[in-house]
Design a protein around this motif. Sequence first.
Motif, short mmCIF file in Angstrom:
data_model
loop_
_atom_site.label_atom_id
_atom_site.label_comp_id
_atom_site.label_asym_id
_atom_site.label_seq_id
_atom_site.Cartn_x
_atom_site.Cartn_y
_atom_site.Cartn_z
N GLN A 50 0.85 -1.22 0.00
CA GLN A 50 0.00 0.00 0.00
C GLN A 50 0.87 1.25 0.00
OE1 GLN A 50 -2.68 0.15 3.31
NE2 GLN A 50 -3.71 1.99 2.61
N LEU A 51 1.97 1.23 0.75
CA LEU A 51 2.83 2.40 0.86
C LEU A 51 3.55 2.66 -0.47
CD1 LEU A 51 3.96 4.59 2.75
CD2 LEU A 51 5.79 2.96 3.37
N SER A 52 3.84 1.53 -1.17
CA SER A 52 4.57 1.69 -2.44
C SER A 52 3.75 2.43 -3.49
CB SER A 52 5.01 0.33 -2.98
OG SER A 52 3.86 -0.44 -3.32
N PHE A 109 4.66 9.12 3.04
CA PHE A 109 5.53 8.01 2.67
C PHE A 109 6.73 7.95 3.59
CE2 PHE A 109 9.23 6.37 0.46
CZ PHE A 109 8.77 5.15 -0.02
N LEU A 110 7.35 9.12 3.79
CA LEU A 110 8.55 9.16 4.62
C LEU A 110 8.24 8.83 6.08
CD1 LEU A 110 10.34 12.26 3.07
CD2 LEU A 110 10.93 9.84 2.79
N SER A 159 8.69 3.32 10.05
CA SER A 159 8.25 2.17 10.87
C SER A 159 8.40 0.83 10.15
CB SER A 159 6.79 2.36 11.28
OG SER A 159 5.96 2.40 10.14
N LEU A 160 8.50 0.86 8.84
CA LEU A 160 8.60 -0.38 8.07
C LEU A 160 10.04 -0.82 7.83
CD1 LEU A 160 5.84 0.22 5.37
CD2 LEU A 160 5.76 -1.35 7.29
N LYS A 161 11.01 0.15 7.93
CA LYS A 161 12.37 -0.21 7.62
C LYS A 161 13.02 -1.12 8.67
CE LYS A 161 14.74 3.76 9.70
NZ LYS A 161 15.69 4.86 9.48
N ASP A 162 12.50 -1.10 9.92
CA ASP A 162 13.06 -1.98 10.97
C ASP A 162 12.70 -3.45 10.70
OD1 ASP A 162 14.03 0.27 12.31
OD2 ASP A 162 12.13 0.51 13.42
#
Length: 536
Positions: free
Chosen positions: A289-291, A299-300, A305-308
């Motif tokens: 969904q974020l993509s 987005f930023l 929270s998704l990069k971990d």
Amino acid sequence: MARANASWSEENFSCSICLDVFNSPVSTPCGHNFCRTCIAKFWDEQVKYKCPVCNKLFDTRPDLQVNILLSEMVDRFGTSVQVKEQPCVEPADVPCDVCTGTQLKAVKSCLVCLISYCQTHLEPHQRVAVLKKHRLVEPMDRLEDRMCKKHDRLLELFCQTEQVCVCQFCTETDHKSHPVVPLKEEYEVKTAQLGKIEAEVPQMIQERKQKIKEIKGTVELSNKDADREIADGGHVFTALIGCVEKCRDEFNKTVKEKLKSTVKRTEHLIKELEQEIEYLTNRSSEVKQLSHTEDHLHFLQAFRSLKDPPPTRDWTTLEVRPPSYVGTLRRSLDQLEETLNMEMEKLPDDAELKRVQQYEVDVTLDPDTAHPQLILSEDGKQVHDGGVVKALPDNPKRFTKNIRVLTRQSFSGSFYFEVQVKDKTAWWLGVARESINRKDWIIATPETGYWTLFFNKDELEFRDNPAVHLPLRAELQKVGVFVDYDEGLVSFYDVEARVHIYSATGCSFTEPLYPILYDGDINSAPLIISPVNQTD
């Protein structure tokens, strides 16, 4: 003229076949007269029909008619040819062979005719010239058996060589060189022997009745023993069955608990994996969904929270294995064996000992077999090692190397005896077969003919190859030895403690067995063959 007729009538009123007064006289075509039944029977036995007197042949069997004149003359002069009536035959008398109907007592037997006659039927032998030459003797039964088959003479003598009855002619031919005696003489000898046999028979009967009583007693004892054995065995097997069932249940429980633990762990892992899958699925949706968003700020902020890395386990090192049951069955069987041994210890040894003690035998030691170093008591019940080799006569039965002694008695059935071993630090006892080597150094094992128990201070063993080492028993004072010859069994018992020590089973016995002793102590304390006291 009347006297002549009377004389003629007396000589001719007898049938030439039966030699008796005519009965229903008939005449043949040749003019000779016979009793109707006599001539009819005679012709029934012939191939050709001929007259018994003149031998005249007839082409066909004549049709005989009653001679009326002769019948009347027989009736008229019957009284002149009748003789005084003789008494009827008694059971102990010889009967007349000629009489029909009621048999009369025979007064003479003819060795030519081989027939016994009453006074009436003997009359022709006393009147007719030819018959007077026949040899008449006192009445004899079964005359044909009293005649020599070879010489047709009366058996009057007895051959002592061949133990058979013979006639006078036999002594001049086949038995010429044999000693013979009159029948009466041999009869008296044999009667004396028979009297001896007759006297022995009641004793033999009594012995057999006693043996029947003993056998019945053995059967009764066997029934009682069987009932006790079945009862004792029933208790033991019931306990064993209970033990087996308990071990089976515990074994099943252990296996099921292991399986349950494994299943519970795997269920927890599966649940954890399913939770991570759900988390990762949700994260994948968020990333997707974020993509697709074009809002730079959103987005930023969301990407932060998704990069971990996701909070999940490293499942690559995890290995799930089925539970191991190795040793589970073995441990259960070990437990079962331990329980079985405990039940064996509970067996009623006292009752078993009482049963075997019923086979007690009285034995005494045989000095002819004793090694020269052994000293025996006068009653043959005790033995000890004197420490000095005595000079004794050579005897094939004597032990000359091994210091041993046998009993006088041997056995081939079930037997039991007891030996007191009190105050001895070394001894050796049991049974041995008759053919053992008594002149050389021999290791005592079943292979060499010995089934024995050995004691020496700190060891107790059954002598075999290899030896069977047994637990030491405190204060072992008296040993009982039982042998069941037919079953191939040798058992040893601690008599004072009334417990079983050891049994050798499957033994092969092919000859008599002797109790055997060995005293390993050089002291005055003897080994003693003791009487059985079942009340101990």
